[in-house]
Write an enzyme that holds these catalytic residues in place. Structure first.
Site, short mmCIF file in Angstrom:
data_model
loop_
_atom_site.label_atom_id
_atom_site.label_comp_id
_atom_site.label_asym_id
_atom_site.label_seq_id
_atom_site.Cartn_x
_atom_site.Cartn_y
_atom_site.Cartn_z
CG ASP A 459 -2.36 0.74 0.77
OD1 ASP A 459 -2.31 1.53 0.17
OD2 ASP A 459 -3.20 0.26 1.74
CG ASP A 523 -8.93 1.85 -0.54
OD1 ASP A 523 -8.47 0.82 -0.86
OD2 ASP A 523 -8.60 2.86 -0.02
#
Length: 729
Positions: A459, A523
Site C-alpha cells: 500500500d 478502495d
C-alpha cells in the site's frame, strides 16, 4: 536518407529525415507495404509566418519554429550563471533499425546536447517510445522537461481523458479539440486518484467499437503531465512527460536522463482496439501472470480466488477469529488469504506503527506462524499487507531516525525542520537516503525470509506533497528509489507476488505494473461505482491484473446495498476475490456464493486471456460487455458477457442489443449463466411478467445475426446484472 517505416497489427509509424531532423509523417493506420516518394508532402508556406516549412518533429523545437510546446526545456549552468543554451537545434546523427525496433540519434554540437530516441512497435500494435538526453558539454545542464509526443490526424476532433478521486477513480470526460493546449497535471508525487490512465484523441463521436482513436499512456508513478497541443496551423500532437521539480535533474558533463516510456496505440475500430493493443503487450511479457495454457509461456498460473481481511476485521487481529475466517474462506473455495493492516508493532489503529515492520509480540506472541500454518494447511496461500514507503511519527523508527522523514527543509526533523502536513496520520520515509532505503529493504526481506508469505499487498496511502531530500525537490529520485525497492525485493524473493495498492487506485500505471502482479483499482467495493471504475481501468489494464472483490451487502464506503448477484458479476470480470466477513454468509446465500466462486474458476482462463468487448448501447441506462476467446474452440465457452442495468430507463423494456466481437460466420449457442431461477437473487433481478424466450430456453444464431439483430434483453432492475455465455458450434 530513407524514411523509417514500422508496421504491426494494423498500425504503422512513418518518420522522415528529409528536414534534417526526425519528423513524424504518420502514426495511425497501416499504409501498406509500398510507400511513395514523400517529396510531394511538403506543405505550403503561408504569409506572416516563418519562411520555411515547419516539421512536426519527433522532438518539437523552437529552432524549427514550432510554436507549440517544445519537447526539451532546459539550460546550461556556467561560471557566468544559468540560462545558457536554452534553445537547442537538434539534427539527425544516426538511425539504427531492426525489425520493429529503432534508435534515432539527434544532437546539437554547439549546445553540447544529444538526444537518443528508442522506438518499438510491438507485435500487437502498441508503440513504445522513450528519449535519453546526454550532456556532451563541459558544464552542467539542467533539464526542466523532456516530453514524448506524437501527431494525430486532422480528423481527430475530440479528446477523452479520465479523472476521479478516492473511491471514484478513472471516470471519463470528453471535450472538443480546440486551438491551444489541454494539460492534465499530476502533482501528487504518485500517479494520483485523478490521473488519466489514458489520454485519447479521436474522430467525431468515437465509441467502444467505432471511430478512429489515437491514445497514449505515460508509464510513470511520480509527478507527470499529459497534454494535447494544437498550434495555429491546425496540427495537433498528444504526449506526456515527467513533471520535474526545481533543479531535480541537473546533468553533469557526460551524464544522461531517460524519460519514462510513452506507450501509444492507434485503433480504427474504437476504444476496444486500443485495449487489444495494450492487452497484447501485457500478455506477451515473459513474467506475465496468465496461465501457461493461455499464452504458451512457461510462467504464470491461474489467478487465485482471494479473501482480504480488511473489511472483515479491520484492526481487530485475533488469532481465533482469523482462523474461523480462514475456515469459512476455504469452505467457499478461496485460494489466497491476505492479512491486512494491523499485524505489526503498535498498530492498533492508523495513528502509529508504520515503519516498525516487526510482528507485534503482544498480539502475535508466537509470531504469524500459527495463522500462516492454519491458512496453508487449508490449501490456501498466505498474503500480508505492508506499506514500506510510509512512516508514523509514533513509531520506533521515526523516533530513532527523524532525519529519515521526508520534508521540504534541509534541517533534520529533530533540529526543527518543517514537515509537510500529515495525511492519514503518516509521513513519507526518505528512500533517497541510502540508510533509510536499506532499512526498509532489510525489514521487508526479513519478513519474507522468515515466514511462508506468497503475496504482498503493498500500500501507499498518501500523496508526496512538499517532497524533498536534503532541502531539494526529490519526487523523481524517490520514485526511482521505490522502483529499485520493488525490483530488489523481487530479485531476492522471486516467488512472491506483489499487489500495488495506493489508497485504492492512486498508483495505476505501466511503470508500477512492470514491478507488480496486480493493482487494486479502488478502495470502493460498491458494485455500481466499480462498474465505471473497472471499465475505464480496463481500457488499458487487462482484467487478470485488476483486483476486483465482492464486498459486504452494504458498502462500507457508500452505504449502498446490493444483491449478491450484482456484486459478484461485477467482481467476476477481474482478479476475483472477497473483502467481506464471509462467516456471516449462511443458507442459500452461502450456496450461491460458493457457486459464484466455482463460476469464476470455470471461466477465469477465458476472462484472463480473451479479447475485450464493450458494446455501444444507445440507452446509457445499460452496459453490455464481456470477453471473447481469441480462437473459438468448438464445444467450449467462446464468450462470456454481462448485461448491466445501471439506472431506470426511459423505455419500458431494453429491446434487442447487438452482441459484437463474435465470428460472423460461426454459429453460437447462447444461454443464461447467472442468476437463473434456482438462484436466491433471481426474483430481485428483473421486473417482468414474462422473460425473453432465450433466457429460459437458450438460442442458436450466427455471430453476424447476433451482432446485427441482437438479443432481446430482460427488463433488469436498476443495479442488477445478468451473466450469459456463448458456445461455438
Amino acid at each position: 536518407m530513407d524514411p523509417l517505416y514500422l508496421r504491426s497489427a494494423g498500425t504503422s509509424l512513418l518518420i522522415s529525415f528529409d528536414s534534417g531532423e526526425a519528423e513524424v509523417i504518420h502514426w495511425g493506420a497501416d499504409l501498406g507495404a509500398v510507400l511513395p516518394d514523400l517529396g510531394f508532402l511538403a506543405g505550403p508556406v503561408g504569409h506572416s509566418s516563418v519562411d520555411a516549412r515547419v516539421p512536426s518533429g519527433l522532438l518539437p523545437q523552437a529552432s524549427s519554429s514550432w510554436r507549440g510546446r517544445p519537447a526539451l526545456r532546459g539550460h546550461r549552468i556556467t561560471g557566468y550563471g544559468s540560462g545558457f543554451d536554452f534553445s537547442t537545434r537538434l539534427r539527425l546523427t544516426s538511425v539504427h533499425a531492426e525489425g520493429g525496433t529503432a534508435t534515432i540519434g539527434q544532437s546539437d554540437a554547439d549546445a553540447g546536447i544529444s538526444v537518443s530516441t528508442s522506438l518499438t512497435l510491438h507485435d500487437g500494435g502498441l508503440l513504445e517510445l522513450r528519449h535519453t538526453i546526454t550532456n556532451d558539454g563541459t558544464t552542467p545542464f539542467q533539464v526542466d522537461e523532456l516530453a514524448t509526443v506524437l501527431p494525430v490526424a486532422p480528423d481527430a476532433v475530440e479528446l477523452l481523458d479520465l479523472t476521479g478521486r478516492w473511491c471514484r477513480e478513472r471516470h471519463p470526460q470528453r471535450q472538443r479539440i480546440q486551438q491551444g493546449t489541454w494539460v492534465r497535471t499530476g502533482r501528487h508525487g504518485r500517479t494520483g486518484h485523478d490521473s488519466s490512465l489514458i489520454f485519447a484523441a479521436g474522430t467525431e463521436g468515437f465509441g467502444n467499437r467505432h471511430g478512429k482513436v489515437w491514445a497514449t499512456h505515460l508509464a510513470w508513478s511520480g509527478n507527470h503531465e499529459q497534454f494535447a497541443d494544437t498550434i495555429g496551423d491546425g496540427r495537433t500532437v498528444i504526449g506526456g512527460s515527467e513533471l520535474l521539480g526545481p533543479a531535480e535533474v541537473i546533468l553533469e558533463p557526460g551524464a544522461g536522463y531517460t524519460t519514462p516510456a510513452l506507450f501509444a496505440a492507434y485503433s480504427g475500430h474504437g476504444l476496444d482496439g486500443i485495449s487489444e493493443a495494450f492487452y497484447s503487450w501485457f500478455r506477451s511479457r515473459p513474467h506475465h501472470v496468465l496461465p501457461a495454457a493461455a499464452t504458451g509461456l512457461p510462467a504464470g498460473k491461474p489467478r487465485p480466488v482471494v479473501l482480504n481481511t480488511w473489511e472483515a476485521v479491520y484492526f481487530d487481529h485475533n488469532l481465533d477469529t482469523l482462523i474461523e475466517l480462514a475456515d469459512s474462506a476455504a469452505d467457499l473455495g478461496v485460494e489466497r488469504f491476505v492479512l491486512d493492516d494491523g499485524w505489526f508493532r503498535g498498530r492498533r489503529d492508523d495513528h502509529a506503527g508504520l515503519g516498525d515492520w516487526y510482528v507485534d509480540e503482544r498480539v502475535w506472541p508466537d509470531g504469524l506462524t500459527p495463522l500462516i500454518d492454519a491458512v496453508t494447511s487449508r490449501g490456501m496461500e498466505f498474503g500480508l499487507w505492508v506499506e514500506p514507503e510510509m512512516v508514523n511519527l509514533a513509531s520506533d523508527v521515526a523516533r530513532a531516525h527523524p532525519d529519515w522523514i521526508v520534508g521540504p527543509s534541509a534541517a533534520a526533523h529533530k533540529d526543527g525542520g518543517r514537515l509537510p502536513l500529515e495525511w492519514r496520520n503518516q509521513h513519507v520515509i526518505d528512500l533517497v537516503n541510502p540508510e533509510a532505503w536499506q532499512y526498509v529493504f532489510d525489514r521487508i526481506s526479513a519478513l519474507l525470509s522468515g515466514n511462508n508469505i506468497s503475496y504482498l499487498k503493498w500500500d501507499q496511502n498518501r500523496d508526496l506533497v512538499e517532497h524533498g531530500h536534503a532541502g531539494r525537490s526529490s519526487v523523481h529520485a524517490q520514485t526511482l528509489a521505490a522502483y529499485r525497492l520493488f525490483d530488489e525485493l523481487r530479485k531476492a524473493h522471486p516467488g512472491v507476488e506483489i499487489e500495488s495498492c495506493s489508497s485504492g487506485g492512486a498508483r495505476v500505471d505501466l511503470g508500477i505494473l512492470e514491478r507488480t502482479d496486480r493493482i487494486w483499482a479502488s478502495d470502493c467495493n460498491d458494485a455500481l461505482e466499480r462498474q465505471t471504475i473497472q471499465r475505464w481501468t480496463g481500457v488499458v489494464v487487462p482484467p487478470e491484473l485488476v483486483g476486483s472483490h465482492i464486498g459486504p451487502t452494504t458498502s462500507h464506503t457508500t452505504a449502498r446495498t446490493h444483491d449478491l448477484s450484482f456484486r459478484a458479476i461485477t467482481a467476476l470480470f477481474g482478479h476475483f476475490g472477497m473483502e467481506w466477513d464471509v462467516r456471516v454468509v449462511q443458507g442459500k446465500d452461502r450456496e450461491e456464493l460458493r457457486r459464484l466462486v466455482g463460476l469464476y474458476k470455470e471461466h477465469r482462463d477465458l476472462i484472463h486471456s480473451g479479447l475485450p468487448v464493450h458494446a455501444d448501447i444507445a440507452d446509457d441506462a445499460f452496459q453490455l460487455y464481456g470477453v471473447v476467446a481469441p480462437a473459438p474452440v468448438e464445444g467450449a465457452t467462446t464468450a462470456l458477457f454481462a448485461v448491466v442495468g445501471l439506472r431506470t430507463s426511459a423505455s419500458e423494456t431494453p429491446g434487442r442489443m447487438g452482441i459484437p466481437g463474435l465470428d460472423a460466420e460461426r454459429s453460437y449457442q447462447v444461454e443464461a449463466v447467472f442468476p437463473t431461477p434456482v438462484d436466491a437473487d433471481y426474483a430481485h433481478t428483473f421486473t417482468q411478467v414474462q422473460p425473453p424466450a432465450w433466457l429460459a430456453g437458450g438460442a442458436v444464431a450466427s455471430g453476424r445475426f447476433l451482432a446485427e439483430v441482437g438479443l432481446p434483453m430482460p427488463t433488469l432492475n436498476p443495479e442488477h446484472a445478468l451473466l450469459f455465455k456463448l458456445t461455438a458450434l
